[in-house]
Scaffold this motif. Structure first.
Motif, mmCIF file in Angstrom:
data_model
loop_
_atom_site.group_PDB
_atom_site.id
_atom_site.type_symbol
_atom_site.label_atom_id
_atom_site.label_comp_id
_atom_site.label_asym_id
_atom_site.label_seq_id
_atom_site.Cartn_x
_atom_site.Cartn_y
_atom_site.Cartn_z
ATOM 1 N N UNK A 74 0.849 -1.200 0.000
ATOM 2 C CA UNK A 74 0.000 0.000 0.000
ATOM 3 C C UNK A 74 0.882 1.247 0.000
ATOM 4 N N UNK A 75 1.909 1.266 0.852
ATOM 5 C CA UNK A 75 2.835 2.410 0.898
ATOM 6 C C UNK A 75 3.543 2.576 -0.441
ATOM 7 N N UNK A 106 5.816 -7.290 -9.185
ATOM 8 C CA UNK A 106 7.156 -7.674 -9.627
ATOM 9 C C UNK A 106 8.202 -7.269 -8.581
ATOM 10 N N UNK A 107 8.133 -6.039 -8.092
ATOM 11 C CA UNK A 107 9.084 -5.582 -7.068
ATOM 12 C C UNK A 107 8.989 -6.473 -5.835
ATOM 13 N N UNK A 108 7.773 -6.820 -5.461
ATOM 14 C CA UNK A 108 7.558 -7.712 -4.309
ATOM 15 C C UNK A 108 8.231 -9.067 -4.551
ATOM 16 N N UNK A 109 8.273 -9.504 -5.804
ATOM 17 C CA UNK A 109 8.852 -10.815 -6.120
ATOM 18 C C UNK A 109 10.380 -10.810 -6.021
ATOM 19 N N UNK A 110 11.013 -9.615 -6.090
ATOM 20 C CA UNK A 110 12.479 -9.566 -6.053
ATOM 21 C C UNK A 110 13.040 -9.027 -4.738
ATOM 22 N N UNK A 111 12.194 -8.427 -3.897
ATOM 23 C CA UNK A 111 12.717 -7.795 -2.686
ATOM 24 C C UNK A 111 12.941 -8.806 -1.562
ATOM 25 N N UNK A 112 13.913 -8.493 -0.731
ATOM 26 C CA UNK A 112 14.146 -9.284 0.484
ATOM 27 C C UNK A 112 13.294 -8.768 1.642
ATOM 28 N N UNK A 113 12.640 -7.627 1.454
ATOM 29 C CA UNK A 113 11.828 -7.002 2.502
ATOM 30 C C UNK A 113 10.363 -7.010 2.054
ATOM 31 N N UNK A 114 9.747 -8.170 2.178
ATOM 32 C CA UNK A 114 8.388 -8.398 1.661
ATOM 33 C C UNK A 114 7.331 -7.592 2.421
ATOM 34 N N UNK A 115 6.262 -7.267 1.720
ATOM 35 C CA UNK A 115 5.110 -6.594 2.313
ATOM 36 C C UNK A 115 4.431 -7.518 3.312
ATOM 37 N N UNK A 116 4.049 -6.946 4.440
ATOM 38 C CA UNK A 116 3.297 -7.700 5.436
ATOM 39 C C UNK A 116 1.852 -7.193 5.501
ATOM 40 N N UNK A 117 1.454 -6.429 4.484
ATOM 41 C CA UNK A 117 0.102 -5.877 4.459
ATOM 42 C C UNK A 117 -0.940 -6.996 4.402
ATOM 43 N N UNK A 119 -3.977 -8.836 3.149
ATOM 44 C CA UNK A 119 -4.635 -8.829 1.830
ATOM 45 C C UNK A 119 -6.013 -8.159 1.836
ATOM 46 N N UNK A 120 -6.759 -8.282 2.929
ATOM 47 C CA UNK A 120 -8.083 -7.642 2.999
ATOM 48 C C UNK A 120 -7.936 -6.119 3.003
ATOM 49 N N UNK A 121 -6.924 -5.619 3.706
ATOM 50 C CA UNK A 121 -6.681 -4.170 3.724
ATOM 51 C C UNK A 121 -6.190 -3.682 2.363
ATOM 52 N N UNK A 122 -5.388 -4.492 1.687
ATOM 53 C CA UNK A 122 -4.925 -4.141 0.342
ATOM 54 C C UNK A 122 -6.127 -4.039 -0.597
ATOM 55 N N UNK A 123 -7.027 -5.005 -0.529
ATOM 56 C CA UNK A 123 -8.229 -4.989 -1.380
ATOM 57 C C UNK A 123 -9.092 -3.761 -1.084
ATOM 58 N N UNK A 124 -9.244 -3.447 0.195
ATOM 59 C CA UNK A 124 -10.030 -2.295 0.596
ATOM 60 C C UNK A 124 -9.395 -1.006 0.056
ATOM 61 N N UNK A 125 -8.074 -0.881 0.205
ATOM 62 C CA UNK A 125 -7.339 0.274 -0.321
ATOM 63 C C UNK A 125 -7.482 0.355 -1.840
ATOM 64 N N UNK A 126 -7.305 -0.791 -2.514
ATOM 65 C CA UNK A 126 -7.308 -0.832 -3.977
ATOM 66 C C UNK A 126 -8.627 -0.345 -4.564
ATOM 67 N N UNK A 127 -9.714 -0.601 -3.868
ATOM 68 C CA UNK A 127 -11.016 -0.210 -4.392
ATOM 69 C C UNK A 127 -11.216 1.299 -4.375
ATOM 70 N N UNK A 128 -10.417 2.026 -3.571
ATOM 71 C CA UNK A 128 -10.521 3.478 -3.515
ATOM 72 C C UNK A 128 -9.338 4.157 -4.195
ATOM 73 N N UNK A 129 -8.249 3.415 -4.467
ATOM 74 C CA UNK A 129 -7.038 3.994 -5.054
ATOM 75 C C UNK A 129 -7.253 4.290 -6.532
#
Length: 130
Positions: A74-75, A106-117, A119-129
């Motif tokens: 999300x960030x 793609x960035x998430x697939x290569x980073x060593x510092x994965x998102x801990x968001x 998924x429900x909050x990501x979906x909620x954010x995505x619907x307004x983003x």
């Protein structure tokens, strides 16, 4: 030898929930990254692209993942929307939301510092983003 039909090309515009990762979205995101981001962030996302050499601060090394604008997808989406003031990271609000999600997967697939968001909050954010 006859080549097997690979089927229709992946079309990001047909994906209903692009914030949900899939191998196809990540592969599309890699192509999008190579076209739009690699000049500064490098072909492997290590912040070492040719156009990034003269920038100060240097472009983010996505593999290392030392995030300055908050952790999680999300960030990162907000960074694509708004850029990072005081840096060379411009806003990329002109990218379609689905393209932004794809490049972030793609960035998430290569980073060593994965998102801990969550998924429900990501979906909620995505619907307004936008």
């Amino acid at each position: 030898a006859v080549k097997a039909d690979a089927g229709p090309a992946f079309d990001i515009t047909t994906v209903k929930e692009p914030w949900v990762d899939s191998p196809e979205i990540t592969a599309y995101g890699k192509k999008f990254f190579n076209t739009n981001c690699a000049m500064c962030h490098g072909n492997e996302g290590k912040g070492d692209g040719p156009a990034g050499a003269a920038l100060n601060p240097k472009p983010r090394n996505f593999v290392e993942g030392k995030w300055t604008q908050g952790e999680g997808i999300i960030a990162h989406y907000k960074v694509l929307q708004h850029g990072i003031p005081g840096s060379s990271m411009a806003a990329f609000a002109h990218f379609k939301p689905a393209d932004r999600w794809a490049v972030l997967h793609y960035i998430e697939s290569i980073t060593n510092n994965k998102s801990k968001d969550d998924p429900a909050k990501v979906a909620e954010f995505a619907k307004t983003a936008q």
